[in-house]
Design a protein around this motif. Structure first.
Motif, mmCIF file in Angstrom:
data_model
loop_
_atom_site.group_PDB
_atom_site.id
_atom_site.type_symbol
_atom_site.label_atom_id
_atom_site.label_comp_id
_atom_site.label_asym_id
_atom_site.label_seq_id
_atom_site.Cartn_x
_atom_site.Cartn_y
_atom_site.Cartn_z
ATOM 1 N N ILE A 61 35.543 34.255 36.224
ATOM 2 C CA ILE A 61 34.961 35.540 36.614
ATOM 3 C C ILE A 61 35.947 36.616 36.182
ATOM 4 O O ILE A 61 37.159 36.389 36.168
ATOM 5 C CB ILE A 61 34.680 35.627 38.130
ATOM 6 C CG1 ILE A 61 35.937 35.321 38.944
ATOM 7 C CG2 ILE A 61 33.534 34.687 38.507
ATOM 8 C CD1 ILE A 61 35.789 35.563 40.432
ATOM 9 N N TRP A 62 35.438 37.785 35.785
ATOM 10 C CA TRP A 62 36.330 38.828 35.278
ATOM 11 C C TRP A 62 35.723 40.192 35.532
ATOM 12 O O TRP A 62 34.506 40.371 35.411
ATOM 13 C CB TRP A 62 36.579 38.608 33.786
ATOM 14 C CG TRP A 62 37.749 39.348 33.248
ATOM 15 C CD1 TRP A 62 39.073 39.052 33.422
ATOM 16 C CD2 TRP A 62 37.713 40.525 32.439
ATOM 17 N NE1 TRP A 62 39.840 39.964 32.768
ATOM 18 C CE2 TRP A 62 39.038 40.876 32.158
ATOM 19 C CE3 TRP A 62 36.682 41.302 31.928
ATOM 20 C CZ2 TRP A 62 39.370 41.983 31.383
ATOM 21 C CZ3 TRP A 62 36.997 42.399 31.163
ATOM 22 C CH2 TRP A 62 38.339 42.727 30.894
ATOM 23 N N TYR A 63 36.583 41.159 35.877
ATOM 24 C CA TYR A 63 36.189 42.548 36.115
ATOM 25 C C TYR A 63 36.947 43.438 35.140
ATOM 26 O O TYR A 63 38.176 43.376 35.065
ATOM 27 C CB TYR A 63 36.499 42.952 37.556
ATOM 28 C CG TYR A 63 36.216 44.396 37.848
ATOM 29 C CD1 TYR A 63 34.901 44.864 37.924
ATOM 30 C CD2 TYR A 63 37.247 45.306 38.045
ATOM 31 C CE1 TYR A 63 34.634 46.197 38.183
ATOM 32 C CE2 TYR A 63 36.982 46.640 38.313
ATOM 33 C CZ TYR A 63 35.686 47.080 38.366
ATOM 34 O OH TYR A 63 35.414 48.401 38.630
ATOM 35 N N VAL A 82 29.209 42.459 25.718
ATOM 36 C CA VAL A 82 30.171 43.556 25.780
ATOM 37 C C VAL A 82 30.414 43.914 27.235
ATOM 38 O O VAL A 82 29.475 43.972 28.032
ATOM 39 C CB VAL A 82 29.641 44.794 25.016
ATOM 40 C CG1 VAL A 82 30.559 45.988 25.197
ATOM 41 C CG2 VAL A 82 29.458 44.469 23.546
ATOM 42 N N THR A 83 31.699 44.136 27.583
ATOM 43 C CA THR A 83 32.015 44.708 28.892
ATOM 44 C C THR A 83 32.756 46.017 28.675
ATOM 45 O O THR A 83 33.499 46.176 27.702
ATOM 46 C CB THR A 83 32.884 43.768 29.766
ATOM 47 O OG1 THR A 83 34.128 43.487 29.114
ATOM 48 C CG2 THR A 83 32.151 42.478 30.084
ATOM 49 N N PHE A 88 31.334 43.474 35.242
ATOM 50 C CA PHE A 88 31.754 42.127 35.608
ATOM 51 C C PHE A 88 31.160 41.156 34.593
ATOM 52 O O PHE A 88 30.102 41.411 34.035
ATOM 53 C CB PHE A 88 31.188 41.730 36.980
ATOM 54 C CG PHE A 88 31.712 42.526 38.131
ATOM 55 C CD1 PHE A 88 32.798 42.071 38.875
ATOM 56 C CD2 PHE A 88 31.109 43.721 38.507
ATOM 57 C CE1 PHE A 88 33.264 42.778 39.966
ATOM 58 C CE2 PHE A 88 31.572 44.432 39.590
ATOM 59 C CZ PHE A 88 32.654 43.968 40.324
ATOM 60 N N ILE A 89 31.838 40.021 34.383
ATOM 61 C CA ILE A 89 31.273 38.949 33.576
ATOM 62 C C ILE A 89 31.621 37.625 34.246
ATOM 63 O O ILE A 89 32.684 37.497 34.857
ATOM 64 C CB ILE A 89 31.783 38.986 32.107
ATOM 65 C CG1 ILE A 89 31.023 37.979 31.241
ATOM 66 C CG2 ILE A 89 33.282 38.797 32.032
ATOM 67 C CD1 ILE A 89 31.277 38.130 29.738
ATOM 68 N N SER A 90 30.719 36.683 34.159
ATOM 69 C CA SER A 90 30.999 35.340 34.658
ATOM 70 C C SER A 90 30.651 34.351 33.562
ATOM 71 O O SER A 90 29.644 34.505 32.868
ATOM 72 C CB SER A 90 30.209 35.081 35.942
ATOM 73 O OG SER A 90 29.110 34.285 35.753
ATOM 74 N N VAL A 111 40.751 42.276 35.942
ATOM 75 C CA VAL A 111 41.073 41.381 37.045
ATOM 76 C C VAL A 111 40.144 40.189 36.918
ATOM 77 O O VAL A 111 38.927 40.362 36.798
ATOM 78 C CB VAL A 111 40.889 42.070 38.410
ATOM 79 C CG1 VAL A 111 41.125 41.093 39.542
ATOM 80 C CG2 VAL A 111 41.806 43.275 38.529
ATOM 81 N N GLY A 112 40.712 39.001 36.902
ATOM 82 C CA GLY A 112 39.900 37.816 36.710
ATOM 83 C C GLY A 112 40.215 36.733 37.711
ATOM 84 O O GLY A 112 41.127 36.864 38.524
ATOM 85 N N GLY A 113 39.443 35.685 37.605
ATOM 86 C CA GLY A 113 39.683 34.556 38.491
ATOM 87 C C GLY A 113 38.988 33.308 37.989
ATOM 88 O O GLY A 113 38.170 33.354 37.072
ATOM 89 N N TYR A 114 39.364 32.200 38.610
ATOM 90 C CA TYR A 114 38.707 30.921 38.377
ATOM 91 C C TYR A 114 38.224 30.404 39.714
ATOM 92 O O TYR A 114 38.993 30.353 40.678
ATOM 93 C CB TYR A 114 39.665 29.882 37.777
ATOM 94 C CG TYR A 114 40.235 30.277 36.443
ATOM 95 C CD1 TYR A 114 39.429 30.316 35.312
ATOM 96 C CD2 TYR A 114 41.579 30.596 36.306
ATOM 97 C CE1 TYR A 114 39.955 30.679 34.082
ATOM 98 C CE2 TYR A 114 42.101 30.956 35.085
ATOM 99 C CZ TYR A 114 41.287 30.998 33.972
ATOM 100 O OH TYR A 114 41.801 31.357 32.759
ATOM 101 N N GLY A 115 36.978 30.039 39.770
ATOM 102 C CA GLY A 115 36.461 29.375 40.949
ATOM 103 C C GLY A 115 36.592 27.878 40.770
ATOM 104 O O GLY A 115 36.279 27.355 39.705
#
Length: 131
Positions: A61-63, A82-83, A88-90, A111-115
């Motif tokens: 996930i990324w913002y 494109v962002t 946000f993109i997942s 800002v990103g993350g991994y679930g």
């Protein structure tokens, strides 16, 4: 359970995980004991492009916090997405992707993350052939 504050100024950026990009891993199993998610800050320098890859153990996930637009190539067919600031993109685990900073002069901050995993090196990152 104890709450944890991770101060960015106390961290050295990771320059190895995504060569050419600056990654700041804030919340990981190592920093605070969380093992089901990862939260990080990304700095994409001007004109940089990540290598095509996917993650076997984490959903991305990324913002897009600020900076010029980013182009993402997603999937086997490299569908272009494109962002821009505020987007946000997942990207589900197993989906090939890469990111391009479209500016020659401006940096992208995100800002990103991994679930599903407690750190970037637990995400099961697998590089694929270059485009």
């Amino acid at each position: 359970t104890m709450a944890t504050v991770v101060k960015n100024e106390n961290q050295d950026p990771d320059l190895v995980y995504e060569p050419g990009f600056e990654m700041h891993y804030g919340l990981t199993e190592e920093s605070c004991g969380v093992n089901s998610v990862t939260l990080y800050r990304t700095i994409f320098p001007p004109s940089k492009k990540s290598k095509p890859h996917f993650h076997t153990n984490g959903d991305l996930i990324w913002y897009h916090l600020r900076g010029p637009k980013a182009i993402w190539h997603i999937g086997e067919n490299r569908e272009e997405m494109v962002t821009e600031e505020g987007d946000f993109i997942s990207i589900p685990r197993g989906e090939i992707h890469l990111t391009i900073n479209t500016s020659d002069t401006e940096t992208i901050h995100g800002v990103g993350g991994y679930g599903g995993c407690g750190g970037p090196y637990q995400s099961g990152k697998v590089f694929v052939e270059n485009e």
